[in-house]
Design a protein around this motif. Structure first.
Motif, PDB file in Angstrom:
ATOM      1  N   GLU A 110      24.623  76.032 -68.732  1.00 42.79           N
ATOM      2  CA  GLU A 110      23.348  76.877 -69.452  1.00 42.79           C
ATOM      3  C   GLU A 110      23.372  76.958 -70.758  1.00 42.79           C
ATOM      4  N   ALA A 111      21.999  77.477 -71.116  1.00 43.14           N
ATOM      5  CA  ALA A 111      21.357  76.470 -72.356  1.00 43.14           C
ATOM      6  C   ALA A 111      20.188  77.420 -72.432  1.00 43.14           C
ATOM      7  N   MET A 112      20.083  77.483 -74.198  1.00 42.10           N
ATOM      8  CA  MET A 112      19.336  78.767 -74.242  1.00 42.10           C
ATOM      9  C   MET A 112      19.085  80.034 -73.847  1.00 42.10           C
ATOM     10  N   ALA A 117      33.827  69.267 -66.140  1.00 44.83           N
ATOM     11  CA  ALA A 117      35.149  70.323 -66.248  1.00 44.83           C
ATOM     12  C   ALA A 117      33.626  71.691 -66.567  1.00 44.83           C
ATOM     13  N   VAL A 118      34.627  72.596 -66.782  1.00 44.73           N
ATOM     14  CA  VAL A 118      33.934  74.144 -67.421  1.00 44.73           C
ATOM     15  C   VAL A 118      33.993  74.562 -68.635  1.00 44.73           C
ATOM     16  N   GLY A 119      33.027  74.476 -69.408  1.00 46.80           N
ATOM     17  CA  GLY A 119      33.325  74.005 -70.859  1.00 46.80           C
ATOM     18  C   GLY A 119      32.677  73.206 -71.519  1.00 46.80           C
ATOM     19  N   ASP A 120      32.340  71.604 -70.781  1.00 42.55           N
ATOM     20  CA  ASP A 120      32.055  70.994 -71.487  1.00 42.55           C
ATOM     21  C   ASP A 120      30.440  70.480 -71.612  1.00 42.55           C
ATOM     22  N   HIS A 121      30.333  69.628 -72.551  1.00 45.52           N
ATOM     23  CA  HIS A 121      28.900  69.585 -72.959  1.00 45.52           C
ATOM     24  C   HIS A 121      28.206  68.812 -72.176  1.00 45.52           C
ATOM     25  N   GLY A 140      22.876  71.336 -72.315  1.00 42.88           N
ATOM     26  CA  GLY A 140      24.102  72.519 -72.755  1.00 42.88           C
ATOM     27  C   GLY A 140      24.985  72.453 -71.987  1.00 42.88           C
ATOM     28  N   VAL A 141      25.212  73.567 -71.398  1.00 41.09           N
ATOM     29  CA  VAL A 141      27.100  73.500 -71.376  1.00 41.09           C
ATOM     30  C   VAL A 141      27.343  74.295 -70.067  1.00 41.09           C
ATOM     31  N   ILE A 142      28.102  73.611 -69.199  1.00 41.59           N
ATOM     32  CA  ILE A 142      28.396  74.384 -67.918  1.00 41.59           C
ATOM     33  C   ILE A 142      29.437  75.508 -67.690  1.00 41.59           C
ATOM     34  N   THR A 143      28.961  75.769 -66.691  1.00 41.02           N
ATOM     35  CA  THR A 143      29.533  77.382 -66.678  1.00 41.02           C
ATOM     36  C   THR A 143      30.603  78.040 -65.273  1.00 41.02           C
ATOM     37  N   LEU A 144      30.201  76.761 -64.739  1.00 42.90           N
ATOM     38  CA  LEU A 144      30.726  77.206 -63.126  1.00 42.90           C
ATOM     39  C   LEU A 144      30.428  75.787 -62.637  1.00 42.90           C
TER      40      LEU A 144
END
Ligand code: ADP
Length: 651
Positions: free
Chosen positions: A612-614, A634-638, A589-593
């Motif tokens: 965050e994923a799905m 970092a935030v935004g990284d997959h 997923g993507v790091i959102t925090l």
């Protein structure tokens, strides 16, 4: 007839539509997101078009991109599949305005029926029984409270724009009514962009039965019989059947007739599903119409022998219904299981990831959207396949499905295969004694995580080299099991595997040919072990088949449908990959925090990051009190499942 169709979808349903196009000699254009560039739904397409990035709003929901692709590639029609834009009237209109045929109902039909309140009012006007309650959708809490009182408890609050069983609230007592209404409005707003709710009498222990109908442009409507969809988890279908259970022939005839009458009353064109709930008193009530092909359409195909996608295409091309009602017959019984990449033991959390070995059963129809090895991306619905069996009787169709599940292997992926197996072994399910809440009442047993001791035994068994030497010999073991037999309790060797940080000792106490006896703690486990083939080990643990793939450090296993991955590395420090203090991504997923930085001290239980994923937020918690040594992303990284996000030094 159409020459070229654009399939505006992905996964198993895009593959399914492509199959019918190929059979009818119609070319198809497939669309994809950058996360799906190697997906099987692109196979066989005359052209493919990338719609954008992984997230659906950047790709599969990109109306302008889809229309441009259809035009550029000379398509004359668009099939929306299900999900995504299939019930979006704006999409149907845009397709028509571009001079293309939309393979589905008219846009105004989709709009009218997409609103549960309007749909109920239309059906009531046509004389179709609807659930008692209000037909008006509102988001005024005071009026909603009055409607709840007028309807009488228990009631169900439903988002009028809802779908997929989401956002529905059952209210059983007047206590806390205002808060419940407030929260239902907020959930509806955030999930569907429309906070309006309808109030319905909550029917206790109902069955969900639906009718497949088709209408053509020449005014004819027929039904293709009914389906049973009462095996649900949180109002979402898990296993479907055709025909439905426990309806006497008079009642079935009334139900089918009501659906056809409802469809005729609004001049319905193309495929539609009329959903009903049936009370314990055998009253049926209209719920809603799905204006598209259903996930569960294959059970109807199995009992009727018809191809529903072909019907959709022919009708959209202006042809008459391929058969009259009298010529549509049903025979036998069909069952469908939805296979999801999800983790039943962890609240059914979506479990995208890599699959490294796939085996499908020979005795079932398989509608799949994944390859033998590849990734299930984190952006979409986690359903990866459907298995369908058909036989003369329900009993035989269920037995066929049990066999099909036994023969299905999706190694490396966490799936609901074990959950499906346990459902099909349930006596009430076998007896057809079910209602829409049944699976949730049995949640603890059906979703139970398997016993890791069994997995430890299989992991150890998988590392035994059966080719090495004769039976009853310590030298019959190789790898981690190849130990001198100094321990009388473990005459043939012993080893240790790790589940997370927890070591589990396994002893091999007996071996005769393919049969092994292992001891895990106080447990004696017996399993067979077949000779290695395709780099895999297989065996049977009592009635449960298992498959394992060993790597240097881990063994990925599927036992009776349940997935496991145990650590078998034997490094010098004995430090497991999953040692305390290593905060890892629970899923791709993507790091959102990120709430910590190097040098911070944290307490066990603190949220360190959110992945965050799905559309689900997964919090990554500190498992120990510790000092943050490093933050690796970092935030935004997959990130991928298992990636080390944050290192803590336990304090
Ligand atoms: P969605 O569009 O979100 O799928 P539906 O109206 O189709 O919502 O309902 C989904 C499921 O919710 C049904 O199959 C049934 O299990 C349950 N349900 C819906 N309405 C009622 C009701 N009035 N009483 C009891 N259960 C209901």
């Amino acid at each position: 007839m159409f020459k070229r169709i654009l399939i505006a979808n992905r996964g198993e349903i895009a593959c399914r539509i492509a199959r019918t196009c190929a059979r009818l000699g119609i070319e198809y254009v497939s669309v994809f997101s950058s996360a799906d560039a190697a997906s099987p739904h692109l196979d066989g397409a005359v052209a493919t078009a990338c719609l954008g990035d992984g997230p659906a709003q950047d790709s599969y929901l990109n109306i302008a991109g889809i229309i441009t692709a259809a035009r550029e590639h000379g398509c004359d029609a668009v099939h929306p599949g299900y999900g995504f834009l299939s019930e979006n009237p704006g999409f149907a209109t845009a397709v028509a305005q571009a001079g293309l045929a939309f393979i589905g109902p008219r846009a105004d039909t989709i709009a009218a029926l997409g609103d549960k309140a309007r749909a109920k009012a239309l059906m009531r006007a046509a004389g179709v029984p609807t659930v008692p309650g209000t037909d008006e959708a509102i988001d005024d809490p005071v009026r909603l409270a009055a409607m709840v009182r007028a309807t009488g408890l228990p009631v169900l609050l439903k988002p009028t724009a809802g779908g997929g069983g989401k956002g529905m609230h059952v209210i059983r007592t007047g206590e806390g009514l205002d808060e419940a209404i407030g929260s239902a409005i907020r959930v509806a707003r955030s999930s569907f962009g429309d906070g309006r709710l309808i109030v319905e009498k909550f029917i206790e222990r109902p069955r969900h039965i639906e009718v497949q109908i088709f209408g053509d442009r020449h005014g004819s409507v027929v039904h293709l019989f009914d389906r049973e969809c009462s095996l649900q988890r949180r109002h979402q279908k898990v296993i479907e059947e055709a025909p439905s259970l426990g309806l006497d022939e008079t009642m079935r005839a009334r139900l089918l007739e009501a659906a056809v009458r409802g469809a005729q009353s609004i001049g319905y064109i193309n495929a539609g599903t009329f959903e009903f709930i049936v009370s314990q008193e055998q009253q049926f009530y209209f719920l809603e119409v799905n204006t598209r092909l259903q996930v569960e359409h294959p059970v109807t195909e199995a009992i009727t022998g018809l191809d529903l996608v072909e019907w959709q295409i022919r009708i959209a091309a202006g042809e008459r219904l391929p058969r009259s009602q009298a010529d549509i017959r049903a025979s036998g019984h069909a069952v469908e299981c939805r296979v999801y990449a999800e983790d039943p033991a962890n609240g059914f959390r979506p479990a995208p990831g890599r699959v490294d070995h796939v085996r499908w059963p020979a005795q079932a129809r398989v509608d799949a959207g994944i390859r033998a090895s590849g990734a299930v991306p984190p952006f979409y619905d986690p359903m990866v396949a459907k298995l369908i069996t058909h036989a003369a009787t329900r009993e035989d169709a269920l037995a066929g499905m049990r066999g099909a599940l036994r023969d299905t292997v999706l190694l490396g992926l966490t799936t609901n295969l074990g959950y499906l197996r346990r459902i099909l072994e349930d006596p009430a399910v076998a007896a057809g004694d079910i209602h829409t809440g049944y699976l949730d009442t049995r949640l603890a047993d059906l979703a139970a995580p398997g016993d890791t001791r069994l997995a430890a035994a299989c992991a150890a068994a998988a590392s035994v080299d059966t080719a090495a030497a004769g039976p009853w010999s310590a030298r019959g073991c190789a790898g981690p099991m190849d130990r001198a037999a100094l321990n009388p309790d473990a005459p043939l060797g012993e080893t240790q595997v790790r589940d997370g940080g927890t070591p589990i000792g396994v002893m091999l106490v007996a071996r005769r040919g393919e049969r092994l006896a292992l001891r895990v703690g106080e447990w004696l486990v017996e399993t067979t072990l077949a000779p290695a083939a395709d780099g895999l080990r297989r065996g049977e643990l009592g009635p449960l088949p298992w498959t394992a793939r060993l790597s240097e450090e881990t063994v990925a296993m599927q036992i009776g449908g349940d997935g496991y991955c145990l650590d078998i590395s034997h490094d010098d420090t004995g430090r497991s990959l999953l040692a305390p203090g290593a905060a890892r991504a629970p899923m791709p997923g993507v790091i959102t925090l990120l709430s910590v930085k190097a040098g911070d001290t944290v307490q066990a239980g603190t949220t360190l990051a959110v992945v965050e994923a799905m559309k689900m937020e997964n919090r990554v918690l500190a498992d120990v009190d510790g000092l943050v040594r490093a933050v690796r992303y970092a935030v935004g990284d997959h990130v991928d499942a298992g990636d080390l996000l944050i290192e803590l030094e336990p304090l």
